[in-house]
Design a protein around this motif. Structure first.
Motif, PDB file in Angstrom:
ATOM      1  N   PRO A 126      -1.170   3.885  -1.506  1.00  0.00           N
ATOM      2  CA  PRO A 126      -0.405   5.010  -0.754  1.00  0.00           C
ATOM      3  C   PRO A 126      -1.336   6.086  -0.656  1.00  0.00           C
ATOM      4  O   PRO A 126      -2.137   6.490  -1.709  1.00  0.00           O
ATOM      5  CB  PRO A 126       0.564   5.159  -1.513  1.00  0.00           C
ATOM      6  N   SER A 127      -1.210   7.046   0.425  1.00  0.00           N
ATOM      7  CA  SER A 127      -2.011   8.084   0.606  1.00  0.00           C
ATOM      8  C   SER A 127      -1.407   9.131  -0.232  1.00  0.00           C
ATOM      9  O   SER A 127      -2.414  10.072  -0.648  1.00  0.00           O
ATOM     10  CB  SER A 127      -1.953   8.449   2.074  1.00  0.00           C
ATOM     11  N   ALA A 128      -0.122   9.132  -0.734  1.00  0.00           N
ATOM     12  CA  ALA A 128      -0.064  10.276  -1.584  1.00  0.00           C
ATOM     13  C   ALA A 128      -0.466  10.018  -3.054  1.00  0.00           C
ATOM     14  O   ALA A 128      -1.009  11.124  -3.711  1.00  0.00           O
ATOM     15  CB  ALA A 128       1.575  10.250  -1.890  1.00  0.00           C
ATOM     16  N   LEU A 165      -4.176  11.181  -2.415  1.00  0.00           N
ATOM     17  CA  LEU A 165      -4.295  12.726  -2.334  1.00  0.00           C
ATOM     18  C   LEU A 165      -3.767  13.344  -3.835  1.00  0.00           C
ATOM     19  O   LEU A 165      -4.554  14.336  -4.329  1.00  0.00           O
ATOM     20  CB  LEU A 165      -3.412  13.319  -1.478  1.00  0.00           C
ATOM     21  N   GLY A 166      -3.067  12.785  -4.467  1.00  0.00           N
ATOM     22  CA  GLY A 166      -2.826  13.188  -5.784  1.00  0.00           C
ATOM     23  C   GLY A 166      -3.906  13.064  -6.817  1.00  0.00           C
ATOM     24  O   GLY A 166      -4.551  13.964  -7.557  1.00  0.00           O
TER      25      GLY A 166
END
Length: 94
Positions: A30-32, A35-36
């Motif tokens: 997941p891109s989240a 990014l996290g």
């Protein structure tokens, strides 16, 4: 633990490279999450930089042991090794 405090920049570089490889080869992440982890990596980089700055400051604060007599003796030896013409160039006449 001593290895971590001695080599924080190396450990950081390996972890960032591994994170980049995982993000590239596992596109289903997941891109989240990616990014996290990128934000966490930036924060960790700041901590690593502060640790390296602290090591540099401690190294600069240490006095350098210099033997005054050894330096003086070396200077005298250098003058004796010079050719007479070179020695005359460095002599100051009044």
């Amino acid at each position: 633990m001593k290895f971590i405090t001695t080599h924080p920049a190396r450990i950081y570089a390996v972890l960032v490279a591994a994170l980049a490889l995982v993000a590239h080869y596992v596109p289903s992440l997941p891109s989240a999450l990616v990014l996290g982890l990128a934000a966490a990596v930036l924060g960790t980089g700041e901590a690593v930089q502060r640790a390296e700055d602290g090591k540099t400051a401690r190294a600069l604060a240490k006095p350098v042991p210099v033997e005054v007599n050894d330096h003086y003796d070396q200077h005298q030896d250098d003058e004796r090794d010079q050719a007479p013409a070179q020695a005359a160039l460095f002599q100051v006449s009044e």
